[in-house]
Design an enzyme around this catalytic site. Sequence first.
Site, PDB file in Angstrom:
ATOM      1  N   TYR A  61       3.576  11.158   8.105  1.00 35.18           N
ATOM      2  CA  TYR A  61       2.469  10.207   8.056  1.00 35.18           C
ATOM      3  C   TYR A  61       1.459  10.534   9.165  1.00 35.18           C
ATOM      4  O   TYR A  61       1.753  10.409  10.351  1.00 35.18           O
ATOM      5  CB  TYR A  61       2.960   8.770   8.229  1.00 35.18           C
ATOM      6  N   PRO A 214       6.068  -1.448  -3.636  1.00 35.30           N
ATOM      7  CA  PRO A 214       6.528  -2.459  -4.598  1.00 35.30           C
ATOM      8  C   PRO A 214       5.394  -3.188  -5.304  1.00 35.30           C
ATOM      9  O   PRO A 214       5.608  -3.803  -6.347  1.00 35.30           O
ATOM     10  CB  PRO A 214       7.337  -3.428  -3.722  1.00 35.30           C
ATOM     11  N   LEU A 215       4.186  -3.095  -4.756  1.00 40.74           N
ATOM     12  CA  LEU A 215       3.048  -3.800  -5.335  1.00 40.74           C
ATOM     13  C   LEU A 215       2.213  -2.900  -6.233  1.00 40.74           C
ATOM     14  O   LEU A 215       1.108  -3.245  -6.622  1.00 40.74           O
ATOM     15  CB  LEU A 215       2.182  -4.388  -4.223  1.00 40.74           C
TER      16      LEU A 215
END
Length: 306
Positions: A61, A214-215
């Site tokens: 990241y 998850p969204l």
Amino acid sequence: MEYRTLGRSGLKVSTLTLGTMTFGGTGPFAAVGKSDLSEASRIIDTCIDAGINLIDTANVYSNGLSEEIVGEALGGKRKNDVLIASKARMRIGNGPNDEGLSRHHLIRECERSLKRLKTDVIDIYFLHEWDGVTPLEETIAALDTLVSQGKIRYVGCSNYSGWQVMKALSISDSHHQPRFVTQQIHYTLEAREAEYELLPISVDQGLGVLVWSPLAGGLLSGKYRRDSPTAWLLGRPAVSSLVIGARNEAQLKDNLAAASLTLSLDERLRLDDVSRPPVLYPYWHQQFTAKNRFGPADLVLDRSDI
């Protein structure tokens, strides 16, 4: 905030996990988010105040900047039982050994992550992706070394297929070496492929599931309702925690309420019905010939439409 045991381990994790892909914002990750240290500190403090006890990052990241920011932002907050998860596998340089799950790469990257995170130990260390070149025996042995050295506490995998997870578990068991206690997977109301193999494996083998994105990439932007999909996931078998990210503190506060939302049985059944994945072979065949001897793992896949 609810806390769930992570697989067969004794570790308790909050049902929401803070994902930090938005921290740093360099290279391709700039399109995801650009939270600097000041913003990240506010986000982390908000999470801790809400009861979140797990922060998820990775060496890839923003090329390590996310880990650096997490380390700076946490500071002494590690005393408050905040857990850190990180990952390795992806390419982080131009050299021939700057990717993969070789002993060389894995141990080197773990030690680099520890320095960036300003900590002596990573609580959960994930193999970020499959490596079909490095023998799994070498990878598992490297994890064993890191556990023995006290540099990591628990191990997991991310984005593995079913047979890859089971092969790794078999090697761990046969060599009496660290076993995955969790896997981090993509799973949403709109993408339920994990129900074919990954969730049944988690139920059968005692793996806790952390769900990334998850969204479905759209909820944080306000395109969809903020309640039903997230609450639905928390009710699925083996799911321990949902990894949520935010571009800023305001976005994060909008989504923390998901941890306390409960769906009615009718709402859950309606969501199941509209999102049910097709029943592929051999599952449809098993439905007709073996359902009288189904176990808990077999029942994860919904076959009610056959």
